[in-house]
Write a protein that holds these residues in place. Sequence first.
Motif, mmCIF file in Angstrom:
data_model
loop_
_atom_site.group_PDB
_atom_site.id
_atom_site.type_symbol
_atom_site.label_atom_id
_atom_site.label_comp_id
_atom_site.label_asym_id
_atom_site.label_seq_id
_atom_site.Cartn_x
_atom_site.Cartn_y
_atom_site.Cartn_z
ATOM 1 N N GLU A 1 95.467 25.692 35.223
ATOM 2 C CA GLU A 1 96.766 26.304 34.925
ATOM 3 C C GLU A 1 96.620 27.216 33.711
ATOM 4 O O GLU A 1 96.228 26.760 32.633
ATOM 5 C CB GLU A 1 97.825 25.235 34.662
ATOM 6 C CG GLU A 1 98.202 24.508 35.950
ATOM 7 C CD GLU A 1 99.448 23.651 35.811
ATOM 8 O OE1 GLU A 1 100.235 23.607 36.767
ATOM 9 O OE2 GLU A 1 99.621 23.002 34.748
ATOM 10 N N MET A 2 96.923 28.494 33.929
ATOM 11 C CA MET A 2 96.808 29.473 32.855
ATOM 12 C C MET A 2 98.203 29.973 32.484
ATOM 13 O O MET A 2 98.904 30.561 33.300
ATOM 14 C CB MET A 2 95.921 30.618 33.312
ATOM 15 C CG MET A 2 95.582 31.560 32.189
ATOM 16 S SD MET A 2 94.292 32.713 32.667
ATOM 17 C CE MET A 2 92.802 31.795 32.312
ATOM 18 N N PHE A 3 98.594 29.679 31.258
ATOM 19 C CA PHE A 3 99.898 30.107 30.738
ATOM 20 C C PHE A 3 99.646 31.321 29.838
ATOM 21 O O PHE A 3 98.870 31.209 28.879
ATOM 22 C CB PHE A 3 100.535 29.001 29.907
ATOM 23 C CG PHE A 3 100.716 27.682 30.643
ATOM 24 C CD1 PHE A 3 101.918 27.365 31.254
ATOM 25 C CD2 PHE A 3 99.674 26.754 30.717
ATOM 26 C CE1 PHE A 3 102.099 26.157 31.918
ATOM 27 C CE2 PHE A 3 99.842 25.540 31.379
ATOM 28 C CZ PHE A 3 101.060 25.246 31.977
ATOM 29 N N ILE A 4 100.278 32.448 30.151
ATOM 30 C CA ILE A 4 100.030 33.674 29.380
ATOM 31 C C ILE A 4 101.348 34.328 28.999
ATOM 32 O O ILE A 4 102.295 34.313 29.787
ATOM 33 C CB ILE A 4 99.257 34.719 30.213
ATOM 34 C CG1 ILE A 4 98.007 34.117 30.836
ATOM 35 C CG2 ILE A 4 98.878 35.915 29.376
ATOM 36 C CD1 ILE A 4 97.192 35.144 31.613
ATOM 37 N N ALA A 5 101.387 34.909 27.812
ATOM 38 C CA ALA A 5 102.566 35.707 27.453
ATOM 39 C C ALA A 5 102.151 36.882 26.587
ATOM 40 O O ALA A 5 101.151 36.819 25.859
ATOM 41 C CB ALA A 5 103.575 34.859 26.691
ATOM 42 N N LEU B 1 102.801 31.733 34.500
ATOM 43 C CA LEU B 1 101.911 30.601 34.790
ATOM 44 C C LEU B 1 101.190 30.963 36.085
ATOM 45 O O LEU B 1 101.822 31.068 37.149
ATOM 46 C CB LEU B 1 102.729 29.308 34.957
ATOM 47 C CG LEU B 1 102.026 28.121 35.632
ATOM 48 C CD1 LEU B 1 100.686 27.800 34.991
ATOM 49 C CD2 LEU B 1 102.927 26.897 35.612
ATOM 50 N N ASN B 2 99.874 31.164 35.960
ATOM 51 C CA ASN B 2 99.078 31.616 37.115
ATOM 52 C C ASN B 2 99.779 32.749 37.882
ATOM 53 O O ASN B 2 99.988 32.655 39.091
ATOM 54 C CB ASN B 2 98.775 30.448 38.057
ATOM 55 C CG ASN B 2 97.804 29.456 37.436
ATOM 56 O OD1 ASN B 2 97.220 29.726 36.380
ATOM 57 N ND2 ASN B 2 97.623 28.314 38.069
ATOM 58 N N ASN B 3 100.155 33.765 37.147
ATOM 59 C CA ASN B 3 100.779 34.978 37.725
ATOM 60 C C ASN B 3 102.220 34.827 38.199
ATOM 61 O O ASN B 3 102.800 35.766 38.738
ATOM 62 C CB ASN B 3 99.937 35.569 38.865
ATOM 63 C CG ASN B 3 98.575 35.985 38.372
ATOM 64 O OD1 ASN B 3 98.430 36.341 37.209
ATOM 65 N ND2 ASN B 3 97.590 35.931 39.250
ATOM 66 N N GLN B 4 102.793 33.633 38.041
ATOM 67 C CA GLN B 4 104.212 33.457 38.388
ATOM 68 C C GLN B 4 105.034 33.512 37.113
ATOM 69 O O GLN B 4 104.705 32.842 36.132
ATOM 70 C CB GLN B 4 104.453 32.069 39.010
ATOM 71 C CG GLN B 4 103.793 31.864 40.331
ATOM 72 C CD GLN B 4 104.741 32.210 41.466
ATOM 73 O OE1 GLN B 4 105.640 33.036 41.304
ATOM 74 N NE2 GLN B 4 104.541 31.596 42.615
ATOM 75 N N ARG B 5 106.104 34.268 37.135
ATOM 76 C CA ARG B 5 106.974 34.400 35.972
ATOM 77 C C ARG B 5 107.501 33.031 35.511
ATOM 78 O O ARG B 5 107.872 32.207 36.353
ATOM 79 C CB ARG B 5 108.145 35.303 36.381
ATOM 80 C CG ARG B 5 109.058 35.700 35.278
ATOM 81 C CD ARG B 5 108.442 36.816 34.493
ATOM 82 N NE ARG B 5 109.127 36.955 33.236
ATOM 83 C CZ ARG B 5 109.613 38.104 32.780
ATOM 84 N NH1 ARG B 5 109.472 39.200 33.473
ATOM 85 N NH2 ARG B 5 110.225 38.150 31.630
ATOM 86 N N MET B 6 107.522 32.782 34.223
ATOM 87 C CA MET B 6 108.050 31.500 33.711
ATOM 88 C C MET B 6 109.402 31.713 33.055
ATOM 89 O O MET B 6 109.666 32.760 32.461
ATOM 90 C CB MET B 6 107.133 30.919 32.631
ATOM 91 C CG MET B 6 105.816 30.408 33.104
ATOM 92 S SD MET B 6 105.051 29.308 31.877
ATOM 93 C CE MET B 6 104.650 30.410 30.545
#
Length: 261
Positions: free
Chosen positions: A125-129, A137-142
Amino acid sequence: MKLNSANINVMVKACRKASKVLIRDFGEVENLQVSLKGPGDFVTVSDKKVEKILIDELQKARPSYSILSEEIGEIKNDESFKWIIDPIDGTANFLHGIPHFAISIGLEKEKEIICGIIYDPIKDEMFIAEKGNGSFLNNQRMRVSSRSKLKDCIIFTGGPRLGSKNSDLALKEYNNFSSKVLLPIRKLGSASLDMAYVAAGRCDGFWQRNLSYWDIAAGIILIKESGGFVTDFYGKNEYIENKTILATNSKINKEMIEVLK
Ligand code: IPD
Ligand code: CA
Ligand code: CA
């Protein structure tokens, strides 16, 4: 939709490379659990190995940026950009063979966090901002959760490690909080993932005293870009200086501050 700015790409690449070693070492720790010697120093070695890969990758791509990293400390360079690194956040979990820990990297520009990545290699799981561009989160908008009443929430916290600075105070705060509210309080053992989970709306709030900057740097931008609030225990902005962090969805911040009093 996904984030693909140059700095994000650099962070993702560094995380992916370091996580190969991290996953391999975690497998080894699981084996060592049942041996008489136990994982012992092996874990410290892993921390340092992962940190070295991250730093090498980040420096290769951005040679002028400064670095603050948990094990090695500061590498001074151009102070306007700084990587803030926790190579393994959740070391105690790692050591015990519990698959809940993460690599955390924040990027500061002029003292403000502008990018963050928290990567849980076991769950992939990759959380990016990134500032102004949202969080994923894995290319899905959070988005943070929309629960507005504390009684319906799940709240995370961590510590205190007895004997650590202000551990008496932290224990008092925990007892006070749990005596006032009837809701589940969880301690999962990785502050960066606690914050990532608030950003993803899996839990509604998180508070903890005495965390280090590398524990929270990436989480700060994740929460902000997911529409949540980051303050200290009093609702102020000085959460880094005051070493008290409260991260919540946009609805329960005030109620949390009241209960923490
Ligand atoms: C720790 C974890 C833990 C928190 C501790 C931190 P580490 O970081 O984030 O959840 O309660 O205060 O020190 O030592 O595993 O990098
Ligand atoms: Ca940490
Ligand atoms: Ca660490």
